[in-house]
Design a protein around this motif. Structure first.
Motif, PDB file in Angstrom:
ATOM      1  N   PHE A 127       0.846  -1.190   0.000  1.00 47.24           N
ATOM      2  CA  PHE A 127       0.000   0.000   0.000  1.00 47.24           C
ATOM      3  C   PHE A 127       0.887   1.247   0.000  1.00 47.24           C
ATOM      4  N   PRO A 128       0.378   2.371  -0.512  1.00 48.38           N
ATOM      5  CA  PRO A 128       1.137   3.628  -0.416  1.00 48.38           C
ATOM      6  C   PRO A 128       1.221   4.101   1.030  1.00 48.38           C
ATOM      7  N   ILE A 129       2.218   4.935   1.340  1.00 52.83           N
ATOM      8  CA  ILE A 129       2.312   5.545   2.665  1.00 52.83           C
ATOM      9  C   ILE A 129       1.034   6.333   2.935  1.00 52.83           C
ATOM     10  N   GLY A 130       0.506   6.182   4.123  1.00 57.74           N
ATOM     11  CA  GLY A 130      -0.763   6.834   4.455  1.00 57.74           C
ATOM     12  C   GLY A 130      -1.922   5.864   4.495  1.00 57.74           C
ATOM     13  N   VAL A 131      -1.681   4.642   4.011  1.00 63.07           N
ATOM     14  CA  VAL A 131      -2.721   3.598   4.006  1.00 63.07           C
ATOM     15  C   VAL A 131      -2.252   2.441   4.886  1.00 63.07           C
ATOM     16  N   SER A 132      -3.108   1.996   5.785  1.00 58.08           N
ATOM     17  CA  SER A 132      -2.795   0.807   6.585  1.00 58.08           C
ATOM     18  C   SER A 132      -4.080   0.031   6.849  1.00 58.08           C
ATOM     19  N   THR A 133      -3.925  -1.188   7.334  1.00 61.03           N
ATOM     20  CA  THR A 133      -5.059  -2.115   7.385  1.00 61.03           C
ATOM     21  C   THR A 133      -5.609  -2.276   8.798  1.00 61.03           C
ATOM     22  N   VAL A 134      -6.915  -2.463   8.874  1.00 62.09           N
ATOM     23  CA  VAL A 134      -7.602  -2.653  10.158  1.00 62.09           C
ATOM     24  C   VAL A 134      -8.047  -4.110  10.258  1.00 62.09           C
ATOM     25  N   GLY A 135      -7.349  -4.864  11.095  1.00 58.44           N
ATOM     26  CA  GLY A 135      -7.677  -6.272  11.270  1.00 58.44           C
ATOM     27  C   GLY A 135      -8.849  -6.467  12.218  1.00 58.44           C
ATOM     28  N   LYS A 136      -9.386  -7.674  12.220  1.00 54.34           N
ATOM     29  CA  LYS A 136     -10.471  -8.002  13.135  1.00 54.34           C
ATOM     30  C   LYS A 136     -10.209  -9.374  13.732  1.00 54.34           C
ATOM     31  N   VAL A 137     -10.231  -9.438  15.071  1.00 52.16           N
ATOM     32  CA  VAL A 137      -9.914 -10.680  15.770  1.00 52.16           C
ATOM     33  C   VAL A 137     -11.057 -11.079  16.688  1.00 52.16           C
ATOM     34  N   ILE A 138     -10.973 -12.284  17.200  1.00 51.24           N
ATOM     35  CA  ILE A 138     -11.878 -12.762  18.246  1.00 51.24           C
ATOM     36  C   ILE A 138     -11.033 -12.926  19.497  1.00 51.24           C
ATOM     37  N   THR A 139     -11.329 -12.164  20.533  1.00 48.62           N
ATOM     38  CA  THR A 139     -10.485 -12.178  21.723  1.00 48.62           C
ATOM     39  C   THR A 139     -10.782 -13.405  22.588  1.00 48.62           C
ATOM     40  N   PRO A 140      -9.752 -13.954  23.256  1.00 48.83           N
ATOM     41  CA  PRO A 140      -9.917 -15.237  23.945  1.00 48.83           C
ATOM     42  C   PRO A 140     -10.705 -15.187  25.246  1.00 48.83           C
ATOM     43  N   GLU A 148     -15.483  -9.783  19.361  1.00 54.28           N
ATOM     44  CA  GLU A 148     -14.826  -9.313  18.142  1.00 54.28           C
ATOM     45  C   GLU A 148     -14.218  -7.942  18.424  1.00 54.28           C
ATOM     46  N   MET A 149     -12.992  -7.731  17.951  1.00 56.11           N
ATOM     47  CA  MET A 149     -12.318  -6.464  18.196  1.00 56.11           C
ATOM     48  C   MET A 149     -11.495  -6.081  16.968  1.00 56.11           C
ATOM     49  N   PHE A 150     -11.563  -4.806  16.596  1.00 54.02           N
ATOM     50  CA  PHE A 150     -10.780  -4.287  15.482  1.00 54.02           C
ATOM     51  C   PHE A 150      -9.414  -3.849  16.005  1.00 54.02           C
ATOM     52  N   LEU A 151      -8.355  -4.261  15.301  1.00 48.08           N
ATOM     53  CA  LEU A 151      -6.999  -3.820  15.625  1.00 48.08           C
ATOM     54  C   LEU A 151      -6.565  -2.798  14.593  1.00 48.08           C
ATOM     55  N   ALA A 152      -6.340  -1.579  15.051  1.00 45.10           N
ATOM     56  CA  ALA A 152      -6.013  -0.490  14.133  1.00 45.10           C
ATOM     57  C   ALA A 152      -4.621   0.054  14.465  1.00 45.10           C
ATOM     58  N   THR A 153      -3.641  -0.337  13.670  1.00 44.15           N
ATOM     59  CA  THR A 153      -3.719  -1.078  12.427  1.00 44.15           C
ATOM     60  C   THR A 153      -2.746  -2.258  12.459  1.00 44.15           C
ATOM     61  N   THR A 154      -2.682  -3.031  11.334  1.00 40.32           N
ATOM     62  CA  THR A 154      -1.958  -4.305  11.367  1.00 40.32           C
ATOM     63  C   THR A 154      -0.921  -4.476  10.257  1.00 40.32           C
ATOM     64  N   VAL A 191      -0.686 -13.449  16.994  1.00 38.97           N
ATOM     65  CA  VAL A 191      -0.926 -14.153  18.252  1.00 38.97           C
ATOM     66  C   VAL A 191      -2.395 -14.558  18.385  1.00 38.97           C
ATOM     67  N   PHE A 192      -3.307 -13.608  18.146  1.00 38.24           N
ATOM     68  CA  PHE A 192      -4.737 -13.890  18.290  1.00 38.24           C
ATOM     69  C   PHE A 192      -5.201 -14.976  17.320  1.00 38.24           C
ATOM     70  N   SER A 193      -4.626 -15.002  16.127  1.00 39.96           N
ATOM     71  CA  SER A 193      -5.127 -15.929  15.110  1.00 39.96           C
ATOM     72  C   SER A 193      -4.484 -17.318  15.191  1.00 39.96           C
ATOM     73  N   TYR A 235       0.037 -21.759  11.727  1.00 42.77           N
ATOM     74  CA  TYR A 235      -1.247 -21.845  11.007  1.00 42.77           C
ATOM     75  C   TYR A 235      -2.240 -20.921  11.702  1.00 42.77           C
ATOM     76  N   GLU A 236      -2.640 -19.866  10.992  1.00 43.12           N
ATOM     77  CA  GLU A 236      -3.602 -18.918  11.561  1.00 43.12           C
ATOM     78  C   GLU A 236      -5.006 -19.488  11.379  1.00 43.12           C
ATOM     79  N   ALA A 237      -5.669 -19.772  12.501  1.00 39.89           N
ATOM     80  CA  ALA A 237      -6.915 -20.528  12.458  1.00 39.89           C
ATOM     81  C   ALA A 237      -8.129 -19.757  12.928  1.00 39.89           C
ATOM     82  N   LEU A 238      -7.947 -18.531  13.430  1.00 41.41           N
ATOM     83  CA  LEU A 238      -9.052 -17.824  14.057  1.00 41.41           C
ATOM     84  C   LEU A 238      -9.072 -16.359  13.636  1.00 41.41           C
TER      85      LEU A 238
END
Length: 394
Positions: free
Chosen positions: A106-119, A124-130, A228-230, A238-241
């Motif tokens: 991605f260009p500088i200035g763009v980043s991704t917002v992940g979504k996890v399931i907390t243990p 569900e929680m959004f991680l800003a950013t990943t 870690v969460f996944s 292996y990311e399973a979650l």
């Protein structure tokens, strides 16, 4: 009859069949996924895509990669570079609405917002950013990350998402900036930590429990948390979650591209596709435009500029020797100061004749002063920009 015409006719009949089944002609969301590059092989990606398609009638999944044995539509591409070019072409001409991929820049200035399931509570929680880089400046990047997280959450139907700031370097500086943005008219729904002393700065307990809808941190930390969460139940390979590393968001960026790790397994592949479809249905692009516009009206750009100015160097008396006032008992404490600014904050009080010492409390750095001088000391620190002017002492 050419292959292109046959494909067009087939697509029309598929759309008609979808319309008969759902009663919504032409409204089905199309999510692409590139299937080359996974550490678990092409079959892993295809199974994830098939699982996503099986779990929902609301969207169509389109594979981008080499020909494989599947009932899903395939747009052929035989290298990762070719797949990314095809993906961008399909997004830009509207053949797909979103796409899930790996190892995309991605260009500088763009980043991704992940979504996890907390243990702890299955939240569900959004991680800003990943992934990606919101800004080369840490505090500025984290303020932008907060906005990106709010945009992602609102695009998935959370009207007023709660926001917390993880207690990493720069958290207090980011908290002050976000509170200023909030005071200027861009509403931010700060959540209270689950710990007894509360506050919008989150601890590890809040991370595990999913206290906020949106957790703000720097991207590298967010990337580690995603892994870690996944994959904490699988040993890490292996990311399973969860739902993957999420969509790239930034001011003016208009492609809906979601990221997976090369270690993402079948469940996360399926989750990422569902996340992409949800964002399209929630009109991510329009939500982003609206939120960026509202934040700019609340002086976002001025606030971001202030974060990159080193107030220590703004003084002409930068090297001035500051002498401590007479020592006195310091039983009162003031929180909300970034650890990088702590010693400069002490000197700012000394200059005003207020004796102070630096320390470390349960929630991070604190300034210790005489309990009768907490109010005046807080006012001095607020004027100097070390704490938010409305901040209360702890």
């Amino acid at each position: 009859m050419s292959e292109n015409i046959k494909e067009m006719i087939g697509k029309v009949f598929n759309d008609i069949a979808d319309a008969m089944e759902t009663g919504q002609f032409g409204s089905k969301v199309k999510v692409g996924i590139t299937i080359l590059g996974s550490e678990h092989g092409i079959d892993n990606m295809v199974k994830g895509a098939e699982l996503a398609a099986k779990n929902s009638q609301d969207y169509e999944v389109v594979l981008i990669g080499p020909k494989v044995d599947t009932k899903l539509r395939i747009v052929e591409a035989n290298t990762e570079d070719e797949a990314h070019k095809k993906m961008e072409e399909l997004l830009d001409n509207g053949e797909i609405d979103a796409c899930v991929t790996m190892h995309y820049n991605f260009p500088i200035g763009v980043s991704t917002v992940g979504k996890v399931i907390t243990p702890a509570k299955g939240q569900e929680m959004f991680l800003a950013t990943t992934t990606g880089t919101s800004s080369p400046h840490r505090a500025e990047a984290m303020v932008k990350n907060a906005l990106y997280g709010i945009i992602a959450a609102k695009s998935t139907g959370i009207e007023n998402p709660t926001v917390g700031i993880l207690n990493v370097d720069g958290a207090r500086q980011v908290e002050r900036a976000l509170k200023e943005l909030n005071n200027n008219g861009y509403p931010i729904n700060f959540v209270e930590s689950m710990r007894s002393d509360g506050g919008a700065v989150m601890r590890g307990n809040d991370l595990l429990a999913g206290t906020p809808d949106v957790m703000i941190q720097d991207t590298l930390t967010g990337n580690i948390f995603m892994k870690v969460f996944s994959s904490y139940t699988t040993g890490g390979d292996y990311e399973a979650l969860g739902y993957g590393y999420g969509p790239g968001i930034g001011d003016g960026y208009d492609r809906t591209v979601l990221i997976l790790s090369r270690a993402s397994g079948v469940p996360v592949v399926a989750g990422a596709i569902a996340y992409g479809a949800q964002l399209v249905k929630g009109n991510l692009k329009e939500v982003a435009k609206r939120e960026f516009s509202a934040a700019k009206k609340a002086k976002l750009e001025e606030i971001l500029k202030s974060l990159t100015v080193d107030h220590k160097k703004s003084s002409s008396a930068e090297d001035e020797e500051v002498v401590a006032p007479p020592k006195e008992v310091v039983t009162g404490s003031i929180s909300g100061i970034d650890i990088m600014d702590l010693e400069d904050a002490v000197k700012a009080l000394w200059k005003k004749g207020i004796y102070a010492e630096s320390g470390m409390g349960c929630t991070g750095p604190i300034l210790m002063v005489h309990e009768d001088k907490i109010k005046i000391a807080t006012d001095v620190l607020g004027e100097a920009g070390f704490v938010a002017k409305e901040a209360d002492p702890c």
